[in-house]
Write a protein that holds these residues in place. Structure first.
Motif, PDB file in Angstrom:
ATOM      1  N   ILE A  39       0.977  -1.268   0.027  1.00 52.80           N
ATOM      2  CA  ILE A  39      -0.024  -0.106  -0.262  1.00 52.80           C
ATOM      3  C   ILE A  39       1.019   1.322   0.100  1.00 52.80           C
ATOM      4  O   ILE A  39       1.831   1.321   0.941  1.00 52.80           O
ATOM      5  CB  ILE A  39      -0.805  -0.086   1.182  1.00 52.80           C
ATOM      6  CG1 ILE A  39      -1.647  -1.304   1.326  1.00 52.80           C
ATOM      7  CG2 ILE A  39      -1.784   1.272   1.234  1.00 52.80           C
ATOM      8  CD1 ILE A  39      -2.663  -1.593   0.241  1.00 52.80           C
ATOM      9  N   LYS A  40       0.938   2.086  -0.947  1.00 60.39           N
ATOM     10  CA  LYS A  40       1.626   3.315  -1.104  1.00 60.39           C
ATOM     11  C   LYS A  40       0.752   4.510  -0.344  1.00 60.39           C
ATOM     12  O   LYS A  40      -0.362   4.814  -0.758  1.00 60.39           O
ATOM     13  CB  LYS A  40       1.743   3.564  -2.434  1.00 60.39           C
ATOM     14  CG  LYS A  40       2.512   4.904  -2.763  1.00 60.39           C
ATOM     15  CD  LYS A  40       3.227   5.250  -4.242  1.00 60.39           C
ATOM     16  CE  LYS A  40       1.955   5.311  -5.132  1.00 60.39           C
ATOM     17  NZ  LYS A  40       2.404   5.883  -6.445  1.00 60.39           N
ATOM     18  N   VAL A  41       1.582   5.131   0.544  1.00 63.21           N
ATOM     19  CA  VAL A  41       0.888   6.212   1.269  1.00 63.21           C
ATOM     20  C   VAL A  41       1.903   7.446   0.999  1.00 63.21           C
ATOM     21  O   VAL A  41       3.084   7.103   1.339  1.00 63.21           O
ATOM     22  CB  VAL A  41       0.547   5.980   2.725  1.00 63.21           C
ATOM     23  CG1 VAL A  41       0.316   7.334   3.569  1.00 63.21           C
ATOM     24  CG2 VAL A  41      -0.310   4.752   3.100  1.00 63.21           C
ATOM     25  N   ARG A  42       1.306   8.491   0.621  1.00 59.69           N
ATOM     26  CA  ARG A  42       2.187   9.560   0.320  1.00 59.69           C
ATOM     27  C   ARG A  42       1.592  10.822   1.200  1.00 59.69           C
ATOM     28  O   ARG A  42       0.279  10.893   1.421  1.00 59.69           O
ATOM     29  CB  ARG A  42       2.289  10.162  -1.066  1.00 59.69           C
ATOM     30  CG  ARG A  42       2.673   8.801  -2.012  1.00 59.69           C
ATOM     31  CD  ARG A  42       2.809   9.493  -3.461  1.00 59.69           C
ATOM     32  NE  ARG A  42       1.588  10.202  -4.019  1.00 59.69           N
ATOM     33  CZ  ARG A  42       1.702  10.819  -5.168  1.00 59.69           C
ATOM     34  NH1 ARG A  42       2.755  11.059  -5.841  1.00 59.69           N
ATOM     35  NH2 ARG A  42       0.462  11.332  -5.404  1.00 59.69           N
ATOM     36  N   LEU A  43       2.396  11.378   2.037  1.00 62.07           N
ATOM     37  CA  LEU A  43       2.271  12.574   3.123  1.00 62.07           C
ATOM     38  C   LEU A  43       2.785  13.750   2.487  1.00 62.07           C
ATOM     39  O   LEU A  43       3.913  13.829   2.387  1.00 62.07           O
ATOM     40  CB  LEU A  43       2.799  11.770   4.566  1.00 62.07           C
ATOM     41  CG  LEU A  43       2.222  12.886   5.555  1.00 62.07           C
ATOM     42  CD1 LEU A  43       1.001  13.207   5.748  1.00 62.07           C
ATOM     43  CD2 LEU A  43       2.939  12.506   6.947  1.00 62.07           C
ATOM     44  N   PHE A  44       2.045  14.518   2.359  1.00 62.27           N
ATOM     45  CA  PHE A  44       2.256  15.970   1.973  1.00 62.27           C
ATOM     46  C   PHE A  44       2.115  16.879   3.029  1.00 62.27           C
ATOM     47  O   PHE A  44       1.125  17.018   3.487  1.00 62.27           O
ATOM     48  CB  PHE A  44       1.626  16.654   0.484  1.00 62.27           C
ATOM     49  CG  PHE A  44       1.937  15.673  -0.508  1.00 62.27           C
ATOM     50  CD1 PHE A  44       3.020  15.750  -1.194  1.00 62.27           C
ATOM     51  CD2 PHE A  44       1.015  14.497  -0.829  1.00 62.27           C
ATOM     52  CE1 PHE A  44       3.184  14.740  -2.552  1.00 62.27           C
ATOM     53  CE2 PHE A  44       1.190  13.725  -1.827  1.00 62.27           C
ATOM     54  CZ  PHE A  44       2.160  13.904  -2.844  1.00 62.27           C
ATOM     55  N   ARG A  45       2.741  17.910   3.299  1.00 63.99           N
ATOM     56  CA  ARG A  45       2.632  19.078   4.106  1.00 63.99           C
ATOM     57  C   ARG A  45       2.414  20.229   3.162  1.00 63.99           C
ATOM     58  O   ARG A  45       3.519  20.736   2.497  1.00 63.99           O
ATOM     59  CB  ARG A  45       3.882  19.324   4.981  1.00 63.99           C
ATOM     60  CG  ARG A  45       3.191  19.768   6.271  1.00 63.99           C
ATOM     61  CD  ARG A  45       4.490  19.699   7.351  1.00 63.99           C
ATOM     62  NE  ARG A  45       4.288  20.575   8.318  1.00 63.99           N
ATOM     63  CZ  ARG A  45       4.786  20.702   8.930  1.00 63.99           C
ATOM     64  NH1 ARG A  45       6.166  20.201   9.576  1.00 63.99           N
ATOM     65  NH2 ARG A  45       4.638  21.939  10.015  1.00 63.99           N
ATOM     66  N   ASP A  46       1.275  20.921   3.150  1.00 64.04           N
ATOM     67  CA  ASP A  46       0.899  22.060   2.371  1.00 64.04           C
ATOM     68  C   ASP A  46       1.373  23.407   3.148  1.00 64.04           C
ATOM     69  O   ASP A  46       0.727  23.667   4.283  1.00 64.04           O
ATOM     70  CB  ASP A  46      -0.465  22.202   2.133  1.00 64.04           C
ATOM     71  CG  ASP A  46      -1.047  23.279   1.188  1.00 64.04           C
ATOM     72  OD1 ASP A  46      -0.073  24.104   1.028  1.00 64.04           O
ATOM     73  OD2 ASP A  46      -2.179  23.177   0.895  1.00 64.04           O
ATOM     74  N   HIS A  47       2.195  24.178   2.796  1.00 61.64           N
ATOM     75  CA  HIS A  47       2.799  25.277   3.567  1.00 61.64           C
ATOM     76  C   HIS A  47       1.969  26.683   2.830  1.00 61.64           C
ATOM     77  O   HIS A  47       2.522  27.727   2.886  1.00 61.64           O
ATOM     78  CB  HIS A  47       4.239  25.464   3.393  1.00 61.64           C
ATOM     79  CG  HIS A  47       5.156  24.366   3.848  1.00 61.64           C
ATOM     80  ND1 HIS A  47       5.162  24.351   5.220  1.00 61.64           N
ATOM     81  CD2 HIS A  47       5.536  23.323   3.431  1.00 61.64           C
ATOM     82  CE1 HIS A  47       5.918  23.182   5.584  1.00 61.64           C
ATOM     83  NE2 HIS A  47       6.114  22.576   4.592  1.00 61.64           N
ATOM     84  N   GLY A  48       0.916  26.367   2.059  1.00 57.37           N
ATOM     85  CA  GLY A  48       0.350  27.653   1.746  1.00 57.37           C
ATOM     86  C   GLY A  48       0.301  27.735  -0.019  1.00 57.37           C
ATOM     87  O   GLY A  48      -0.417  28.488  -0.580  1.00 57.37           O
TER      88      GLY A  48
END
Length: 90
Positions: A12-21
């Protein structure tokens, strides 16, 4: 939140992104299944299987309230890929 995934049989591929705006472009073919505020009391985001055999934990830090958008490749069956976008709540 619990998502059905094809655990124990495929990766299972999980991609975690952090949006800085600036906005984050995730896979446009995915379907959003959650778009709301989450409260992370211990400032950690965790993904694991229901049997408790594996778990991925990422320390997020910063504010404890996050706007979360979670999208999957197959919302009606078993997901093989999950995109998570977290943005600090202001």
């Amino acid at each position: 939140m619990i998502l059905r995934a094809q655990a124990q049989t495929v990766l299972i591929k999980v991609r975690l992104f952090r949006d800085h705006g600036e906005g984050v472009a995730t896979d446009s073919s995915f379907t959003t299944v959650l778009d709301q505020t989450l409260y992370l009391a211990d400032r950690r985001f965790a993904v694991g299987d229901v049997l408790g055999e594996s778990r991925f934990v990422k320390y997020i830090g910063g504010p404890q309230r996050w706007h979360a958008r979670i999208s999957v490749d197959d919302p009606d069956g078993y997901a093989h890929a999950i995109d998570v976008v977290l943005r600090p709540e202001s």
